[in-house]
Motif scaffolding. Structure first.
Motif, PDB file in Angstrom:
ATOM      1  N   UNK A 121       0.832  -1.255  -0.106  1.00 54.88           N
ATOM      2  CA  UNK A 121      -0.092   0.074   0.000  1.00 54.88           C
ATOM      3  C   UNK A 121       0.935   1.432   0.017  1.00 54.88           C
ATOM      4  N   UNK A 122       2.111   1.145  -0.413  1.00 53.08           N
ATOM      5  CA  UNK A 122       2.992   2.334  -0.490  1.00 53.08           C
ATOM      6  C   UNK A 122       3.210   2.458  -1.959  1.00 53.08           C
ATOM      7  N   UNK A 123       3.439   3.753  -2.529  1.00 54.35           N
ATOM      8  CA  UNK A 123       3.817   3.889  -4.012  1.00 54.35           C
ATOM      9  C   UNK A 123       5.296   4.098  -4.076  1.00 54.35           C
ATOM     10  N   UNK A 124       5.806   3.593  -4.983  1.00 56.01           N
ATOM     11  CA  UNK A 124       7.682   3.819  -5.221  1.00 56.01           C
ATOM     12  C   UNK A 124       7.690   3.717  -6.731  1.00 56.01           C
ATOM     13  N   UNK A 125       8.920   4.089  -7.002  1.00 59.05           N
ATOM     14  CA  UNK A 125       9.475   4.242  -8.373  1.00 59.05           C
ATOM     15  C   UNK A 125      10.347   2.966  -8.644  1.00 59.05           C
ATOM     16  N   UNK A 126      10.024   2.052  -9.538  1.00 58.54           N
ATOM     17  CA  UNK A 126      11.150   1.188  -9.792  1.00 58.54           C
ATOM     18  C   UNK A 126      12.037   1.531 -10.796  1.00 58.54           C
ATOM     19  N   UNK A 127      13.416   1.810 -10.388  1.00 56.89           N
ATOM     20  CA  UNK A 127      14.334   2.284 -11.310  1.00 56.89           C
ATOM     21  C   UNK A 127      15.711   1.819 -10.692  1.00 56.89           C
ATOM     22  N   UNK A 128      16.093   0.427 -10.838  1.00 59.66           N
ATOM     23  CA  UNK A 128      17.619   0.386 -10.268  1.00 59.66           C
ATOM     24  C   UNK A 128      18.474   0.893 -11.033  1.00 59.66           C
ATOM     25  N   UNK A 129      19.762   1.229 -10.129  1.00 59.33           N
ATOM     26  CA  UNK A 129      20.810   1.945 -11.058  1.00 59.33           C
ATOM     27  C   UNK A 129      21.462   0.680 -11.851  1.00 59.33           C
ATOM     28  N   UNK A 130      22.167   0.843 -13.084  1.00 62.64           N
ATOM     29  CA  UNK A 130      22.676   0.045 -13.766  1.00 62.64           C
ATOM     30  C   UNK A 130      23.682  -0.923 -12.887  1.00 62.64           C
ATOM     31  N   UNK A 131      23.426  -2.029 -12.832  1.00 61.08           N
ATOM     32  CA  UNK A 131      24.235  -3.082 -12.494  1.00 61.08           C
ATOM     33  C   UNK A 131      23.629  -3.650 -11.335  1.00 61.08           C
ATOM     34  N   UNK A 132      22.313  -3.365 -11.340  1.00 65.54           N
ATOM     35  CA  UNK A 132      21.531  -3.669  -9.745  1.00 65.54           C
ATOM     36  C   UNK A 132      20.325  -4.245 -10.337  1.00 65.54           C
TER      37      UNK A 132
END
Length: 283
Positions: A121-132
């Motif tokens: 129930x929490x919003x977040x942005x999926x964007x791993x740094x390159x290499x992760x």
């Protein structure tokens, strides 16, 4: 009588619909299952024979009644861990009210562009740094927009270097999910959400079987198999002939996709299959 780790693994494969050579299943426990009718022998020609399950539910009930095993997957995992306590053994083979609780569940995800999501129930942005990448543990509460296509990546190398394959997915908004660690969690999540699924794996017989046995059977109306337009050219230039001969005897389920049937005809025509790593730019 109890099931050894080797026999338990074979029975698990049989429950999943795999046919096993009879020569590899010589064991009193298997013989008894054949005699009791929960397994059956299929003869092919004069010298080849395969063992298969008469029915998944019947076999599961038989294991519970004869061996006290109510969760074969958990039984195998505990033996492999090597630290099964007496309490564990009772829970797995003597008390259906108790079950193993997995502390490490979920799957790895990655994206090419920022993606809004919700977890617990929490919003977040999926964007791993390159290499992760990101590991989603509480997948039961993980939600993404309906227009996003889930791309299941079969091989770890392709998942790790997914940005070098972005050119393949320009027409969709993908969320990449790694098949490893190999569990049933991805299938459970896919059953709960409305998103379409695209299987991105090798172009060989084993990948087709993986697609049908692990994903398609759960969401048949929303699952497709990725096939590049230039597959025949890639087979000609980079195909693997030894792997074709190694896999050509694998049993496949009833195919329900003309595209996959045509892909298999290409395998036989060229007597080659193709590993998906060739699609990584720079390879």
């Amino acid at each position: 009588m109890k099931l050894s780790l080797t026999i338990a693994k074979q029975v698990f494969q049989l429950m999943e619909g795999t046919k096993l050579p009879a020569s590899s299943c010589r064991n009193p426990a298997i013989d008894q299952m054949l005699a009791d009718g929960v397994l059956q022998k299929q003869l092919l020609g004069k010298s080849k024979a395969y063992i298969l399950a008469s029915g998944r539910d019947n076999l599961a009930l038989y294991l519970a009644n004869r061996f006290g095993i109510t969760d074969l997957d958990a039984y195998i995992s505990q033996i492999q861990d090597g630290d099964m306590t007496r309490a564990d053994a009772i829970a797995l083979t003597g008390n259906s009210k108790l079950k193993r609780v997995r502390t490490f569940k979920g799957f790895l995800i990655n994206v090419l562009q920022p993606l809004d999501a919700h977890l617990n129930n929490q919003s977040f942005t999926v964007l791993p740094v390159e290499g992760s990448s990101i590991f989603v543990h509480d997948f039961e509460t993980f939600n993404i927009p309906d227009h996003v296509t889930i791309v299941g990546v079969e091989n770890p190398e392709n998942f790790r270097r997914i940005r070098k394959q972005a050119y393949l997915f320009a027409e969709i908004t993908p969320l990449f999910v790694s098949r490893y660690p190999q569990t049933k969690d991805l299938a459970r999540w896919l059953e709960r959400i409305p998103n379409n699924y695209l299987h991105f794996g090798d172009f060989d017989f084993a990948a087709v079987r993986i697609f049908y046995s692990e994903i398609h059977c759960h969401i048949p109306d929303r699952a497709t198999f990725y096939i590049p337009k230039q597959l025949e050219q890639l087979l000609t230039l980079h195909g693997n002939r030894p792997l074709y001969y190694k896999q050509m005897s694998l049993s496949l389920p009833e195919l329900q996709d003309g595209r996959i049937e045509e892909m298999i005809r290409l395998f036989h025509r060229h007597k080659k299959v193709l590993e998906q790593e060739i699609l990584i730019k720079g390879v």
